[in-house]
Design an enzyme around this catalytic site. Sequence first.
Site, PDB file in Angstrom:
ATOM      1  N   THR A   1      -1.771   3.144   4.287  1.00 16.40           N
ATOM      2  CA  THR A   1      -0.853   4.280   4.219  1.00 16.40           C
ATOM      3  C   THR A   1       0.046   4.324   5.445  1.00 16.40           C
ATOM      4  O   THR A   1      -0.431   4.053   6.555  1.00 16.40           O
ATOM      5  CB  THR A   1      -1.690   5.573   4.244  1.00 16.40           C
ATOM      6  OG1 THR A   1      -2.515   5.571   3.097  1.00 16.40           O
ATOM      7  CG2 THR A   1      -0.844   6.821   4.286  1.00 16.40           C
TER       8      THR A   1
ATOM      9  N   THR B   1       1.859   6.927   0.447  1.00 14.33           N
ATOM     10  CA  THR B   1       0.910   5.858   0.102  1.00 14.33           C
ATOM     11  C   THR B   1       0.874   5.608  -1.393  1.00 14.33           C
ATOM     12  O   THR B   1       1.232   6.492  -2.191  1.00 14.33           O
ATOM     13  CB  THR B   1      -0.513   6.262   0.565  1.00 14.33           C
ATOM     14  OG1 THR B   1      -1.383   5.151   0.455  1.00 14.33           O
ATOM     15  CG2 THR B   1      -1.081   7.395  -0.272  1.00 14.33           C
TER      16      THR B   1
ATOM     17  N   ARG C   1      -6.736   9.549  -9.506  1.00 13.72           N
ATOM     18  CA  ARG C   1      -7.317   9.826  -8.182  1.00 13.72           C
ATOM     19  C   ARG C   1      -6.217  10.118  -7.164  1.00 13.72           C
ATOM     20  O   ARG C   1      -5.197   9.428  -7.097  1.00 13.72           O
ATOM     21  CB  ARG C   1      -8.145   8.616  -7.735  1.00 13.72           C
ATOM     22  CG  ARG C   1      -8.785   8.766  -6.345  1.00 13.72           C
ATOM     23  CD  ARG C   1      -7.933   8.156  -5.256  1.00 13.72           C
ATOM     24  NE  ARG C   1      -8.619   8.130  -3.958  1.00 13.72           N
ATOM     25  CZ  ARG C   1      -8.016   7.849  -2.811  1.00 13.72           C
ATOM     26  NH1 ARG C   1      -6.726   7.582  -2.778  1.00 13.72           N
ATOM     27  NH2 ARG C   1      -8.681   7.834  -1.677  1.00 13.72           N
TER      28      ARG C   1
ATOM     29  N   SER D   1       0.814  -1.220   0.000  1.00 13.96           N
ATOM     30  CA  SER D   1       0.000   0.000   0.000  1.00 13.96           C
ATOM     31  C   SER D   1       0.843   1.263   0.000  1.00 13.96           C
ATOM     32  O   SER D   1       0.307   2.363   0.106  1.00 13.96           O
ATOM     33  CB  SER D   1      -0.895  -0.007   1.234  1.00 13.96           C
ATOM     34  OG  SER D   1      -0.100  -0.278   2.362  1.00 13.96           O
TER      35      SER D   1
ATOM     36  N   THR E   1      -5.048   7.769   8.203  1.00  6.50           N
ATOM     37  CA  THR E   1      -5.070   6.662   7.254  1.00  6.50           C
ATOM     38  C   THR E   1      -6.525   6.282   7.026  1.00  6.50           C
ATOM     39  O   THR E   1      -7.404   6.683   7.789  1.00  6.50           O
ATOM     40  CB  THR E   1      -4.254   5.453   7.778  1.00  6.50           C
ATOM     41  OG1 THR E   1      -4.275   4.415   6.795  1.00  6.50           O
ATOM     42  CG2 THR E   1      -4.794   4.920   9.085  1.00  6.50           C
ATOM     43  N   GLY E   2      -6.773   5.532   5.964  1.00  6.48           N
ATOM     44  CA  GLY E   2      -8.144   5.138   5.663  1.00  6.48           C
ATOM     45  C   GLY E   2      -8.663   5.867   4.439  1.00  6.48           C
ATOM     46  O   GLY E   2      -7.878   6.396   3.650  1.00  6.48           O
TER      47      GLY E   2
END
Length: 307
Positions: free
Chosen positions: A166, A184, A194, A62, A217-218
């Site tokens: 990330t 990330t 994106r 990731s 993160t997320g």
Amino acid sequence: MSAQQPPRQNRPPLNRPLVISTWKHGLAANDAAWKVLSGGGRALDAVEQGVRVSESDPQVSSVGYGGLPDRDGDVTLDACIMDERGDCGSVAFLQHIKNPISVARRVMEKTPHVMLVGEGAYEFAIEQGFTKEDLLTDKAKAAWKKWREKNEKQLKPEINIENHDTIGLVAVDKKGNLSGACTTSGLAWKRHGRVGDSPIIGAGLYVDNAVGAAAATGMGEAVIRAVGSFLVVELMRQGNSPDDACRLATERVIEKNRNWRELQVGFIAIDKQGRFGGYCIQPGFDYAVYDGQDGNRMLTPDSKVAK
Ligand code: ASP
């Protein structure tokens, strides 16, 4: 009139240096950062050295080299860095460069700009002596092919699973100076072009040397809507502990995102004294902490959704 210092015996004890970072790969990143910090080095160098470990590790799917590609099969990277002076640098939608965090640092130090994206960021990196590399590993390519065969119409990232990892890393050095880094490959199978929260100062990362530092993160879209990391730092400025600031910022994310039950967002934070904390929407997020008292270990923060 300047604020009075509390009496010495009431001041919180200093726990520094200190470094904390998101997810399990944070342990190895913390080790590298700690080498810099324990030798009396600057937090800025520590955060860069720390996250470079995750970026360079092909097993971390990731971040950086070995990161899962977008839906067209291209690995596109986002990163940002911020120091104790409030200086910052960022790259987004960068391809073919293994360590985007170091490019972000060059943007900060060598240009009058904060953010470079895409082709322009790549050209700048080459100009600065970085090498063009193929970042798509065989493992990531195989995973992408498998995903393509499923022919899913909608991108529905699975909560907490690999496409969600990330590295955000924040540190305070012996002198009490703060810095942070965030890097990330973004959401796996994302639309080409994106960009999430991670390279956006204030969303994926924020540092204010008078107060503290935070990283997210997320699901990047959800973090951006709440300007998450800036909010965590502002909440600490108002007197909240790092844990409480992360919880309150997560509640704001929830308020701003109707679909919050379907997504994960996690925050980590430290303050100037070397207190730390975290919070997340869904259970499953954890973070790595390295300090002089207890060494390097994983901690599980509280979550909005019960475990
Ligand atoms: N925040 C990253 C992004 O949205 C991904 C993650 O941490 O899950 O690009």
